[in-house]
Design an enzyme around this catalytic site. Structure first.
Site, PDB file in Angstrom:
ATOM      1  N   TYR A   1     -15.848 -10.699  -6.121  1.00  0.00           N
ATOM      2  CA  TYR A   1     -14.640 -10.006  -5.647  1.00  0.00           C
ATOM      3  C   TYR A   1     -14.473  -8.679  -6.389  1.00  0.00           C
ATOM      4  CZ  TYR A   1      -9.733  -8.631  -5.695  1.00  0.00           C
ATOM      5  OH  TYR A   1      -8.576  -7.896  -5.644  1.00  0.00           O
TER       6      TYR A   1
ATOM      7  N   ASN B   1      -0.825  -7.255 -12.093  1.00  0.00           N
ATOM      8  CA  ASN B   1      -0.544  -8.566 -11.468  1.00  0.00           C
ATOM      9  C   ASN B   1       0.715  -8.516 -10.598  1.00  0.00           C
ATOM     10  OD1 ASN B   1      -2.394  -9.082 -13.788  1.00  0.00           O
ATOM     11  ND2 ASN B   1      -2.202 -11.178 -13.073  1.00  0.00           N
TER      12      ASN B   1
ATOM     13  N   LYS C   1     -14.627  -4.453  -5.288  1.00  0.00           N
ATOM     14  CA  LYS C   1     -13.659  -3.391  -5.608  1.00  0.00           C
ATOM     15  C   LYS C   1     -14.369  -2.227  -6.304  1.00  0.00           C
ATOM     16  CE  LYS C   1      -9.942  -5.214  -3.973  1.00  0.00           C
ATOM     17  NZ  LYS C   1      -9.398  -4.673  -2.745  1.00  0.00           N
TER      18      LYS C   1
ATOM     19  N   PHE D   1      -5.333  -1.853   2.397  1.00  0.00           N
ATOM     20  CA  PHE D   1      -5.129  -3.114   1.681  1.00  0.00           C
ATOM     21  C   PHE D   1      -6.108  -4.201   2.120  1.00  0.00           C
ATOM     22  CE2 PHE D   1      -0.715  -1.398   1.873  1.00  0.00           C
ATOM     23  CZ  PHE D   1      -0.402  -1.424   0.535  1.00  0.00           C
TER      24      PHE D   1
ATOM     25  N   SER E   1      -8.140  -2.961  -8.290  1.00  0.00           N
ATOM     26  CA  SER E   1      -7.579  -4.016  -9.124  1.00  0.00           C
ATOM     27  C   SER E   1      -7.957  -3.793 -10.578  1.00  0.00           C
ATOM     28  CB  SER E   1      -8.160  -5.350  -8.646  1.00  0.00           C
ATOM     29  OG  SER E   1      -7.933  -6.354  -9.597  1.00  0.00           O
TER      30      SER E   1
HETATM   31  P1  NAD Z   1      -3.222 -10.428   1.360  1.00  0.00           P
HETATM   32  O1  NAD Z   1      -4.350 -11.363   1.595  1.00  0.00           O
HETATM   33  O2  NAD Z   1      -1.837 -10.950   1.443  1.00  0.00           O
HETATM   34  O3  NAD Z   1      -3.344  -9.181   2.350  1.00  0.00           O
HETATM   35  C1  NAD Z   1      -4.579  -8.712   2.826  1.00  0.00           C
HETATM   36  C2  NAD Z   1      -4.469  -8.590   4.332  1.00  0.00           C
HETATM   37  O4  NAD Z   1      -5.697  -8.083   4.851  1.00  0.00           O
HETATM   38  C3  NAD Z   1      -4.219  -9.935   5.030  1.00  0.00           C
HETATM   39  O5  NAD Z   1      -3.132  -9.777   5.917  1.00  0.00           O
HETATM   40  C4  NAD Z   1      -5.513 -10.227   5.779  1.00  0.00           C
HETATM   41  O6  NAD Z   1      -5.289 -10.944   6.963  1.00  0.00           O
HETATM   42  C5  NAD Z   1      -6.052  -8.819   6.025  1.00  0.00           C
HETATM   43  N1  NAD Z   1      -7.515  -8.727   6.142  1.00  0.00           N
HETATM   44  C6  NAD Z   1      -8.455  -9.229   5.310  1.00  0.00           C
HETATM   45  N2  NAD Z   1      -9.680  -8.887   5.736  1.00  0.00           N
HETATM   46  C7  NAD Z   1      -9.514  -8.151   6.872  1.00  0.00           C
HETATM   47  C8  NAD Z   1     -10.406  -7.515   7.769  1.00  0.00           C
HETATM   48  N3  NAD Z   1     -11.735  -7.583   7.610  1.00  0.00           N
HETATM   49  N4  NAD Z   1      -9.885  -6.833   8.795  1.00  0.00           N
HETATM   50  C9  NAD Z   1      -8.552  -6.755   8.992  1.00  0.00           C
HETATM   51  N5  NAD Z   1      -7.660  -7.347   8.172  1.00  0.00           N
HETATM   52  C10 NAD Z   1      -8.139  -8.033   7.126  1.00  0.00           C
HETATM   53  O7  NAD Z   1      -3.479  -9.748  -0.066  1.00  0.00           O
HETATM   54  P2  NAD Z   1      -2.528  -8.832  -0.950  1.00  0.00           P
HETATM   55  O8  NAD Z   1      -2.135  -9.614  -2.151  1.00  0.00           O
HETATM   56  O9  NAD Z   1      -1.491  -8.198  -0.110  1.00  0.00           O
HETATM   57  O10 NAD Z   1      -3.585  -7.765  -1.452  1.00  0.00           O
HETATM   58  C11 NAD Z   1      -3.790  -6.550  -0.764  1.00  0.00           C
HETATM   59  C12 NAD Z   1      -4.928  -5.796  -1.428  1.00  0.00           C
HETATM   60  O11 NAD Z   1      -4.641  -5.611  -2.803  1.00  0.00           O
HETATM   61  C13 NAD Z   1      -6.271  -6.534  -1.379  1.00  0.00           C
HETATM   62  O12 NAD Z   1      -7.285  -5.587  -1.139  1.00  0.00           O
HETATM   63  C14 NAD Z   1      -6.405  -7.113  -2.761  1.00  0.00           C
HETATM   64  O13 NAD Z   1      -7.753  -7.250  -3.137  1.00  0.00           O
HETATM   65  C15 NAD Z   1      -5.712  -6.058  -3.610  1.00  0.00           C
HETATM   66  N6  NAD Z   1      -5.189  -6.611  -4.870  1.00  0.00           N
HETATM   67  C16 NAD Z   1      -4.343  -7.675  -4.829  1.00  0.00           C
HETATM   68  C17 NAD Z   1      -3.891  -8.236  -6.016  1.00  0.00           C
HETATM   69  C18 NAD Z   1      -2.981  -9.445  -5.993  1.00  0.00           C
HETATM   70  O14 NAD Z   1      -2.905 -10.134  -7.018  1.00  0.00           O
HETATM   71  N7  NAD Z   1      -2.272  -9.722  -4.903  1.00  0.00           N
HETATM   72  C19 NAD Z   1      -4.283  -7.682  -7.245  1.00  0.00           C
HETATM   73  C20 NAD Z   1      -5.129  -6.575  -7.252  1.00  0.00           C
HETATM   74  C21 NAD Z   1      -5.576  -6.043  -6.034  1.00  0.00           C
HETATM   75  N1  UFG Z   2      -2.770 -19.340 -15.124  1.00  0.00           N
HETATM   76  C1  UFG Z   2      -2.441 -20.630 -15.518  1.00  0.00           C
HETATM   77  N2  UFG Z   2      -2.308 -21.569 -14.551  1.00  0.00           N
HETATM   78  C2  UFG Z   2      -2.485 -21.313 -13.217  1.00  0.00           C
HETATM   79  C3  UFG Z   2      -2.816 -19.984 -12.836  1.00  0.00           C
HETATM   80  C4  UFG Z   2      -2.950 -19.049 -13.832  1.00  0.00           C
HETATM   81  O1  UFG Z   2      -2.277 -20.901 -16.698  1.00  0.00           O
HETATM   82  O2  UFG Z   2      -2.363 -22.219 -12.389  1.00  0.00           O
HETATM   83  C5  UFG Z   2      -2.874 -18.292 -16.159  1.00  0.00           C
HETATM   84  C6  UFG Z   2      -4.227 -17.620 -16.235  1.00  0.00           C
HETATM   85  O3  UFG Z   2      -5.093 -18.343 -17.067  1.00  0.00           O
HETATM   86  C7  UFG Z   2      -3.852 -16.233 -16.752  1.00  0.00           C
HETATM   87  C8  UFG Z   2      -2.462 -15.983 -16.170  1.00  0.00           C
HETATM   88  O4  UFG Z   2      -1.964 -17.273 -15.825  1.00  0.00           O
HETATM   89  O5  UFG Z   2      -3.743 -16.261 -18.142  1.00  0.00           O
HETATM   90  C9  UFG Z   2      -2.489 -15.115 -14.904  1.00  0.00           C
HETATM   91  O6  UFG Z   2      -3.392 -15.699 -13.969  1.00  0.00           O
HETATM   92  P1  UFG Z   2      -3.440 -15.213 -12.442  1.00  0.00           P
HETATM   93  O7  UFG Z   2      -4.447 -16.061 -11.748  1.00  0.00           O
HETATM   94  O8  UFG Z   2      -2.077 -15.171 -11.877  1.00  0.00           O
HETATM   95  O9  UFG Z   2      -3.912 -13.703 -12.557  1.00  0.00           O
HETATM   96  P2  UFG Z   2      -5.263 -13.097 -13.135  1.00  0.00           P
HETATM   97  O10 UFG Z   2      -4.859 -12.043 -14.123  1.00  0.00           O
HETATM   98  O11 UFG Z   2      -6.185 -14.120 -13.591  1.00  0.00           O
HETATM   99  O12 UFG Z   2      -5.903 -12.436 -11.842  1.00  0.00           O
HETATM  100  C10 UFG Z   2      -5.148 -11.602 -10.974  1.00  0.00           C
HETATM  101  C11 UFG Z   2      -5.777 -11.640  -9.579  1.00  0.00           C
HETATM  102  C12 UFG Z   2      -7.124 -11.006  -9.612  1.00  0.00           C
HETATM  103  C13 UFG Z   2      -7.018  -9.632 -10.177  1.00  0.00           C
HETATM  104  C14 UFG Z   2      -6.383  -9.671 -11.548  1.00  0.00           C
HETATM  105  C15 UFG Z   2      -6.180  -8.283 -12.089  1.00  0.00           C
HETATM  106  O13 UFG Z   2      -5.915 -12.974  -9.143  1.00  0.00           O
HETATM  107  O14 UFG Z   2      -7.605 -10.900  -8.311  1.00  0.00           O
HETATM  108  O15 UFG Z   2      -5.110 -10.307 -11.457  1.00  0.00           O
HETATM  109  O16 UFG Z   2      -5.452  -7.524 -11.184  1.00  0.00           O
HETATM  110  F1  UFG Z   2      -8.248  -9.116 -10.274  1.00  0.00           F
END
Ligand code: NAD
Ligand code: UFG
Length: 358
Positions: free
Chosen positions: A169, A199, A173, A101, A145
């Site tokens: 970003y 999401n 990925k 992660f 993602s």
């Molecule tokens: P998060 O930031 O809560 O968790 C990521 C964790 O990784 C954190 O605890 C951070 O401290 C740790 N970390 C970051 N860089 C590091 C490094 N170099 N070494 C060791 N630890 C490190 O994020 P999350 O929402 O739990 O997301 C987890 C994964 O899922 C990420 O790779 C993110 O890109 C991916 N992802 C998240 C979302 C989302 O919307 N949350 C959507 C798609 C993909």
């Molecule tokens: N939105 C608002 N107001 C806000 C935030 C978001 O209207 O303050 C809207 C956006 O325009 C979008 C929807 O809510 O239409 C969802 O937005 P998010 O930022 O919650 O999610 P995204 O789909 O834009 O992006 C997320 C993660 C990305 C990931 C992507 C697909 O932030 O890292 O989902 O997994 F790549």
């Protein structure tokens, strides 16, 4: 690197029968999705070992995990860019598989700090894969993602859709996905599952684990939750002129507990010669921003004041998954509906108005 191995605690865990359990290294295990997955791993009888540099998380999560699971997670404070430290983790533990992660995840930030994103996410992953090879561990589940689909040609999006990230970003990925595919092609021993999350929202039903963004949230549901709890004044709705039913953006929101479960399913399907496969992890259904606001209002009993603002740069109209392949291949399916996602997210926010930093 430091390894908190508090006297007695890990020994006690071993005495509770985890000694024989399969050890799963969870990078980023202190984060939002990682911490929920750690809990699911315990519940399924695995022994998670966390690696986190705590750059975007709070070690208080360890106490919460201990309360919820009865186990103090074994963990290393370690940055994935510390190659020597990582090698040591593999030398000192018989790691069966890895769930990866750890990474930076903010789209906007990545546009201002591309080098930091490539370094953290790509270099960190290269170190991890090298350490795995050195430690004879070849099973990995990677957090990708839906962002790798860019602006999709059609919805629902299948795993075969073309891949084209639109920001640094997303490119990290995509690059990591390519690295994993190359690795798999080079050696059939690697067993790799790429999970493309849509999401993630929601929180553990206890309200004691959840998403705790640093600063002002970028994502919709954490923003709404902070408005509901009185931390932020009002939500900006980014655009109401999209080609969607009500004009606002449509996304496939998935409960973090369903997401956690998908990792367990992915671990189960990893077998030699499995190769490298990508799976969509969503519900297969999209909701608009206005629908999400309404569901959160219902769950929280709070009114969410909002204002329509211009579109956010880089946003797309509609994004939701075709989940037929993940359903069949992972024998997994999301269970929780939008209302439950919002209720659980709200419980977490209400009980922890300042996140983990209280
Ligand atoms: P998060 O930031 O809560 O968790 C990521 C964790 O990784 C954190 O605890 C951070 O401290 C740790 N970390 C970051 N860089 C590091 C490094 N170099 N070494 C060791 N630890 C490190 O994020 P999350 O929402 O739990 O997301 C987890 C994964 O899922 C990420 O790779 C993110 O890109 C991916 N992802 C998240 C979302 C989302 O919307 N949350 C959507 C798609 C993909
Ligand atoms: N939105 C608002 N107001 C806000 C935030 C978001 O209207 O303050 C809207 C956006 O325009 C979008 C929807 O809510 O239409 C969802 O937005 P998010 O930022 O919650 O999610 P995204 O789909 O834009 O992006 C997320 C993660 C990305 C990931 C992507 C697909 O932030 O890292 O989902 O997994 F790549």
């Amino acid at each position: 690197m430091s390894n908190e191995n508090p006297t007695g605690k890990v020994a006690r865990d071993a005495a509770q029968g985890t000694e024989q359990a399969r050890k799963v290294l969870v990078t980023g295990g202190g984060g939002y999705i990682g911490s929920h997955t750690v809990l699911s791993l315990y519940a399924a009888g695995y022994q998670p070992i966390l690696v986190d540099n705590w750059s975007n998380s709070n070690p208080v999560v360890l106490d919460r995990l201990e309360t919820l699971s009865g186990m103090r997670p074994m963990h290393y404070k370690l940055d994935l860019r510390d190659a020597a430290g990582l090698n040591e983790v593999f030398t000192n533990n018989e790691i069966d598989s890895v769930i990866h992660f750890a990474g930076l995840k903010a789209v906007g930030e990545s546009q201002h700090m591309p080098l930091e994103y490539y370094d953290n996410n790509v270099v960190g992953t290269l170190n991890l894969l090298s350490a795995m090879r050195g430690g004879a561990c070849s099973k990995i589940v990677f957090s990708s993602s839906a962002t790798v689909y860019g602006d999709p040609e059609s919805v629902p999006i299948t795993e075969q859709a073309s891949l084209r990230a639109t920001n640094p970003y997303g490119r990290t990925k995509l690059m990591i996905e390519e690295i994993l595919r190359d690795l798999s092609a080079s050696d059939p021993q690697w067993e790799i599952a790429i999970l493309r999350y849509f999401n993630p929202v929601g929180a553990h039903a206890s309200g004691s684990l959840g998403e705790d963004p640093n600063g002002e949230p970028n994502n919709l549901v954490p923003y709404i939750a902070q408005v509901a709890v009185g931390k932020l004044k009002q939500l900006s709705v980014f655009g109401d002129d999209y080609n969607t039913a009500d004009g606002t953006g449509v996304r496939d929101y998935i409960h973090v507990l369903d997401l956690a479960q998908a990792h367990l399913s992915a671990l189960e399907v990893l077998v030699p010669e499995h190769g490298c496969k990508a799976y969509n992890i969503g519900t297969g259904r999209g909701y608009s921003v206005l629908e999400v606001i309404k569901a959160f209002e219902l769950a929280s009993g709070q009114t969410i004041p909002f204002e329509i603002k211009p579109r956010r740069t880089g946003d797309i109209a509609t994004c939701y998954a075709d989940v037929a392949y993940s359903k069949k291949a992972l024998n997994w399916q999301a269970k929780f509906d939008l209302q439950t996602m919002m209720a659980d997210h709200w419980r977490w926010q209400k009980q922890n108005p300042k996140g983990y930093s209280e």
